[in-house]
Design an enzyme around this catalytic site. Sequence first.
Site, PDB file in Angstrom:
ATOM      1  N   TYR A 154       0.486  -0.098   0.700  1.00  0.00           N
ATOM      2  CA  TYR A 154       0.381  -1.382  -0.006  1.00  0.00           C
ATOM      3  C   TYR A 154      -1.018  -1.991   0.170  1.00  0.00           C
ATOM      4  O   TYR A 154      -1.638  -2.457  -0.794  1.00  0.00           O
ATOM      5  CB  TYR A 154       1.447  -2.330   0.528  1.00  0.00           C
ATOM      6  CG  TYR A 154       1.567  -3.653  -0.188  1.00  0.00           C
ATOM      7  CD1 TYR A 154       2.249  -3.744  -1.398  1.00  0.00           C
ATOM      8  CD2 TYR A 154       1.013  -4.814   0.347  1.00  0.00           C
ATOM      9  CE1 TYR A 154       2.381  -4.960  -2.053  1.00  0.00           C
ATOM     10  CE2 TYR A 154       1.140  -6.033  -0.300  1.00  0.00           C
ATOM     11  CZ  TYR A 154       1.827  -6.098  -1.498  1.00  0.00           C
ATOM     12  OH  TYR A 154       1.948  -7.307  -2.143  1.00  0.00           O
ATOM     13  N   LYS A 158      -3.841  -2.766  -2.728  1.00  0.00           N
ATOM     14  CA  LYS A 158      -4.354  -4.117  -2.970  1.00  0.00           C
ATOM     15  C   LYS A 158      -5.861  -4.202  -2.726  1.00  0.00           C
ATOM     16  O   LYS A 158      -6.571  -4.929  -3.426  1.00  0.00           O
ATOM     17  CB  LYS A 158      -3.598  -5.119  -2.101  1.00  0.00           C
ATOM     18  CG  LYS A 158      -2.115  -5.249  -2.451  1.00  0.00           C
ATOM     19  CD  LYS A 158      -1.902  -5.691  -3.896  1.00  0.00           C
ATOM     20  CE  LYS A 158      -0.445  -5.973  -4.202  1.00  0.00           C
ATOM     21  NZ  LYS A 158      -0.242  -6.447  -5.594  1.00  0.00           N
TER      22      LYS A 158
END
Length: 246
Positions: A154, A158
């Site tokens: 994740y 990002k």
Amino acid sequence: MRLVNKTAIVTGASRGIGRTVAKVLAEQGASVVLAGRTRAALEEAAEEIRTRGGQATAVVCDVTVEGDVEQLVKATLEGYGRVDILVNNAGITRDGLVMRMSEEDWDAVLDTNLKSVYRCTRAVLRPMLKQRAGRIVNIASVVGLTGNAGQANYAAAKAGIVAFTKSVAREVASRGITVNAVAPGYIDTDMTRALSPEQRERILSGIPMGRMGSTEDVAYAVAFLAGEEAGYITGQTLVVDGGLVM
């Protein structure tokens, strides 16, 4: 009504941050195309906007499928004649320590959270370039700036969004298109509501403002970057986190 006569696409718009972003953009006058994988939830979100006097269309779209993304933009152009704003919000989590993380979990998060941003951005750039105007807002995360144990996939996605934002901003600035990111901190959504009381207390102790953010906090930041007032802002990441990472 800052966004009257503007058309916006919001991905991941059936719930959470995406749904509130769509609602706020509509409140400010934009016609909104809500994209997501679950038709019933999308239709419910779109109907909520229409009930309040806004214009909204629900389009089922899996952002990991190029054909779906192309159809999303085609449907928007056929319905409204233009695309002025794209909010890349769709995302998933598949948390776990790297030593135990499967390639499937890594690939799923990178495909949904990062590659989809490339797919959707590329799809809207042709009409935006013709218009010589456009606003692209990508939803990143403070985790992409700080890292987080158990979220390597994740965080990598990002962080990639932040770098992608800067790169594309350089490519299209001369055509009147801005590309920015919003990096939320801990926001009160279904995901954070699943935290235990102890986890919430630990998180809140690190936020100077002493509370989690609301989806509205993020949505109004997105709406600002989508408006005319932000026309000289590009390649930036606006952190919305109550002071967590300052």
